[in-house]
Scaffold this active site. Structure first.
Site, PDB file in Angstrom:
ATOM      1  N   GLU A 120      38.333  35.034  38.658  1.00 44.31           N
ATOM      2  CA  GLU A 120      37.481  35.606  37.597  1.00 44.31           C
ATOM      3  C   GLU A 120      36.049  35.064  37.649  1.00 44.31           C
ATOM      4  OE1 GLU A 120      39.645  34.875  33.933  1.00 44.31           O
ATOM      5  OE2 GLU A 120      40.651  36.808  34.104  1.00 44.31           O
ATOM      6  N   GLU A 161      46.167  40.892  36.512  1.00 42.30           N
ATOM      7  CA  GLU A 161      46.542  40.370  35.193  1.00 42.30           C
ATOM      8  C   GLU A 161      46.536  41.493  34.165  1.00 42.30           C
ATOM      9  OE1 GLU A 161      44.506  36.945  33.728  1.00 42.30           O
ATOM     10  OE2 GLU A 161      44.651  35.845  35.626  1.00 42.30           O
TER      11      GLU A 161
END
Length: 846
Positions: A182, A251
């Site tokens: 991320e 995710e």
């Protein structure tokens, strides 16, 4: 004997041949991951090995497989494995190799997210604290010292996996690896160095020659051959940065994490199923649930700060390892429906057409006759009837219907066939080896933790020091201590007035003691860790001692430069005279510091110290006390929790192993919760909340494998004061099974094709099954066919209700482990013609 030996050798050889795995080639193209030349539709779920125990792993992984998963995804936690530089730990819950092999034994693949930055609501984002003290280091940017350490650890993990032949290219289960995590969310803060860092990270990872693809999640500029992937509640609109890369979702957040001081978040399964179906409808072929089993933040592993000990995450498998129904079952049905479409999904790109405003059809059709369709209603408040390929279909709002043959509906995401399970925690008192008429009060011993400086390694410095630089996170606690003289003519003592102690801290909480007595406390929160307190204090003539206990509640784990966010009392610290407004700044005076607690140095968490004392009067509701007792494990095999109501804040150990920080005194606010959550419309982390006005976490998981039948030791360190005699055990059990199915539900996906081959039309089915072996359905608490009201545990009849429903369900179900009943007027008669009817049942098992 010779013959017996020959047989033994032959059996051994056959066993070796049977367990030998052959190397797989894993590549990718624009549609999917390609394993041994075949595109695959893959369903994945996250299970983090240290958030459960090795004894739990096989069951968790098998339940994941039974739920339709192909892949288990886990991070690798650097600070667990290298707590001291070049000293490694891969034992117990840290046994990464054993975890990966356990997944392989179940026949599933692994996605190994090495990172090594993980976020994960994990302490310091997974980085070991010693990194912070390397001269010249800057985290997660084009910095030599950081890149050197990151490469050493990443290469170590890859080498470990290679030595055990765990990559698919070696015949193992690992089909994917991830580098970084991320970073694209925050890389702009690092300027031009971010781009060169990402280029370096990609080159470094690929140079390790794993033989499987690497991914970078949330990294739009991930360089080839890295696959950039999506994280979020919805990823159907995500597009990879190259037409040569597949659309992957690393995710899909099944809920949200719990913070101390916050309400409990949850996410309706209808919305999760909608998000997943939309992703596959619009070209996705790899999807991962974060989390599939969340687990527990044992010890001091929570990040945040203020992340709670429970990491349940409203996942399909709950914190204790039990199936969360109907979430697990509905997603299992969804996975089956998607896999029925696999031949078409992997063969072609979708053709997307509009069926009206916010109504959409996606068709996957091949030249060999395979056809699959997804019909979506993205409206948030209105159902729709659509015409598709000459047929009419009812689409509830915010739902997707899956048609594996482009004609018949196998599943609609808003219509649940799976049963619900109502769990309950059964309370029972702690039992110990002392039989006492006053409960188990006489079974407790205790040690007072000294206020202020008590250790020989204390030191003195001018001014106020930042906490993490001093403690290196070896302890939550840092004492700041100062002695100051108050003369008779000081303005603080004029007219007998009180003084206010003003303290400002970077966080996360503090307790102020004046002359050895607790004067007040302050606490930050998950949105703002800083603490500012004004505490009325009474000073005496002469020498006064100010002892401030500063504490952390998990270190920051997310954000640009998060490693720079300090903690502790950086000031100012002032004494304000109330009589005339006089203020004295104590910040630059000579303070004495002590890292950690005396009890930590004495090894009190193990319970074996000789310092424990017992007496007729147990000290209660007093700060800074260590408590110890012994207890017997609850009978049976049900998961175990400790109920900490009555306690304030601290940490608990069972047989020397930390079950984590407890903090029942931190109560969530009264606002924001609803009795039910409308799944229709975009989900956010604060949309669906429960437990408002109550402790954020009251129950704390104690793994069964940590317990002996008797003679277990429980140790507590209580910071602010509590009554340990109120602590009790709770075992998690199933109270009820429930299901509600309408006449217009699709058939159970397991029956797909059954009526197509016979030419007859089957009715929807309501099914119930006891969750544990050797159980049978013992009673039917409620049954109604018609228009029943309410939800599981609170069903009620309406005017439209079949009189025979209860007896029919009882006859079909009682005494059986499972039962299925057709939902139609053919079974129950028609209590109200012309009205859509449902069957609702609540049952119990014994």
């Amino acid at each position: 004997m010779r013959g017996v030996g020959f047989v033994f050798v032959l059996v051994s050889l056959l066993g070796a041949i049977a367990t030998t795995s052959f190397a797989s080639t894993v590549t990718y193209d624009h549609r999917a991951l390609v394993i041994d030349g075949k595109r695959r539709v893959l369903i994945s779920g996250s299970i983090h090995y240290p958030r459960s125990t090795p004894d739990m792993w096989p069951d968790l992984i098998q339940k994941s497989k039974d739920g339709g998963l192909d892949v288990i995804e886990t991070y690798v936690f650097w600070n667990l494995h290298e707590p001291v530089r070049r000293q490694y730990d891969f034992k117990g819950r840290n046994d990464l190799v054993k975890f990966v092999k356990t997944v392989a034994e179940a026949g599933l693949y692994v996605h190994l997210r090495i990172g090594p930055y993980v976020c994960a609501e994990w302490n310091y984002g997974g980085f070991p604290l010693w990194l912070h003290f390397i001269p010249g280091i800057q985290f997660r940017t084009d910095n030599g010292p950081f890149k050197e350490e990151m490469q050493i650890f990443t290469a170590k993990i890859v080498d470990m996996m290679k030595k055990e032949n765990l990559y698919a290219s070696q015949g193992g289960p690992i089909i994917l690896s991830q580098i970084e995590n991320e970073y694209g969310n925050i890389d702009s803060a690092y300027g031009s160095a971010a781009k060169s860092y990402i280029q370096w990270a990609a080159s470094m990872a690929t140079s390790l020659d794993t033989g499987v693809p690497w991914v970078m999640c949330q990294q739009a500029d991930a360089p080839d051959p890295m696959i950039n992937t999506c994280n979020g509640f919805y990823c159907d609109q995500f597009t990879p940065n190259s037409v040569k890369k597949p659309k992957m979702w690393t995710e899909n957040w099944t809920g949200w994490f719990l913070s101390f001081g916050g309400a409990v978040p949850y996410r309706p399964v209808e919305d999760i199923a909608f998000a997943v179906a939309r992703f596959f409808q619009l070209g996705g072929t790899f999807q991962n649930y974060y989390m599939y089993h969340g687990g527990t933040n044992f010890g001091r592993t929570t990040g945040g700060p203020f992340i709670a000990t429970s990491y349940d995450y409203d996942a399909p498998i709950d914190e204790y390892g039990l199936l969360r129904q109907p979430k697990w079952g509905h997603l299992k049905d969804l996975h089956k429906a998607i896999k029925l479409c696999e031949a078409a999904l992997i063969a072609t790109d979708p053709t997307i057409t509009s069926l009206g405003t916010n109504l959409e059809a996606s068709v996957y059709k091949t030249g060999t006759g395979s056809c699959a369709a997804f019909l979506a209603n993205v409206r948030t408040n209105s159902d729709a009837t659509v015409n598709f390929s000459g047929n009419s279909y009812h689409l509830p709002a915010w739902s997707v219907s899956i048609l594996p043959d482009c004609k018949n509906v196998a599943l609609n995401t808003a219509q649940i066939n799976s049963m619900a399970v109502m769990p309950r925690f059964m309370q029972q008192s702690l039992k110990n080896d002392i039989d006492s008429s006053d409960g188990f009060q006489s079974g407790w011993s205790w040690v007072d933790e000294p206020v202020g400086i008590s250790k020989n390694n204390a030191f003195t410095k001018l001014g106020l020091l930042e906490q993490i630089n001093i403690t290196a996170d070896k302890s939550d606690y840092l004492w700041y201590s100062l002695s100051t003289e108050i003369q008779g003519d000081e303005p603080f003592l004029e007219d007998g007035s009180q003084t206010v102690l003003h303290v400002e801290s970077l966080g996360h909480a503090l307790h102020a003691f004046i002359n050895g007595k607790l004067a007040g406390s302050g606490t930050g929160n998950s949105g703002n860790a800083k603490v500012t307190v004004d505490i009325p204090v009474t000073l005496i003539h002469g020498k006064n001692t100010i002892d401030l206990l500063s504490l952390t509640v998990g270190l920051q784990n997310y954000g640009a430069f998060y490693d720079k966010q300090g903690a502790g009392i950086t000031g100012p610290i002032k004494l304000k005279g109330l009589a005339n407004g006089t203020t004295v700044d104590l910040s630059s005076q000579q303070w004495t510091y002590q890292v950690g607690l005396q009890g930590e140095e004495l090894g009190l968490p193990s319970g074996s110290s000789s310092k424990w004392v017992a007496g007729s009067t147990l000290p209660k509701k007093q700060p800074l006390i260590w408590y110890k007792t012994t207890f017997d494990a609850p009978a049976g095999n049900d998961p175990v929790a400790l109920d900490f109501m009555g306690m304030g804040k601290g940490e608990a150990w069972v047989n020397g192993q930390s079950i984590g920080r407890y903090w029942p005194a931190y109560v969530s606010s009264n606002g924001g919760c609803t009795s039910s959550c409308n799944y229709r419309g975009p989900y956010s982390s604060n949309k669906c909340l429960k437990n408002c006005g109550k402790p954020s976490q009251q129950l704390y998981h104690v793994p069964r494998s940590w317990l002996q039948p008797s003679g277990n030791t429980l140790v507590l360190f209580e910071e602010i004061g509590g009554d340990p005699t109120q602590i009790s055990f709770a075992t998690k059990q199933v109270e009820s099974l429930c299901s509600r199915v309408s006449e217009y539900h699709p058939l159970p996906v397991d029956m797909w094709g059954s009526d197509l081959t016979t030419g007859r039309k089957s009715s929807p089915m309501l099914s119930l099954e006891c969750p544990f072996p050797n159980q049978v359905i013992s009673s039917i608490k409620f049954a109604s066919f018609g228009t029943p009201r309410g939800t599981c545990g609170s069903f009620s009849h309406s005017k439209c209700s079949s009189r025979t429903a209860l007896s029919i369900v009882q006859e079909a179900c009682i005494g059986s482990k499972s039962c299925s009943i057709g939902v139609s007027i053919d079974t129950f008669g028609d209590p109200c013609s012309g009205i859509a009817k449902s069957l609702a049942v609540e049952a119990s098992c014994t």
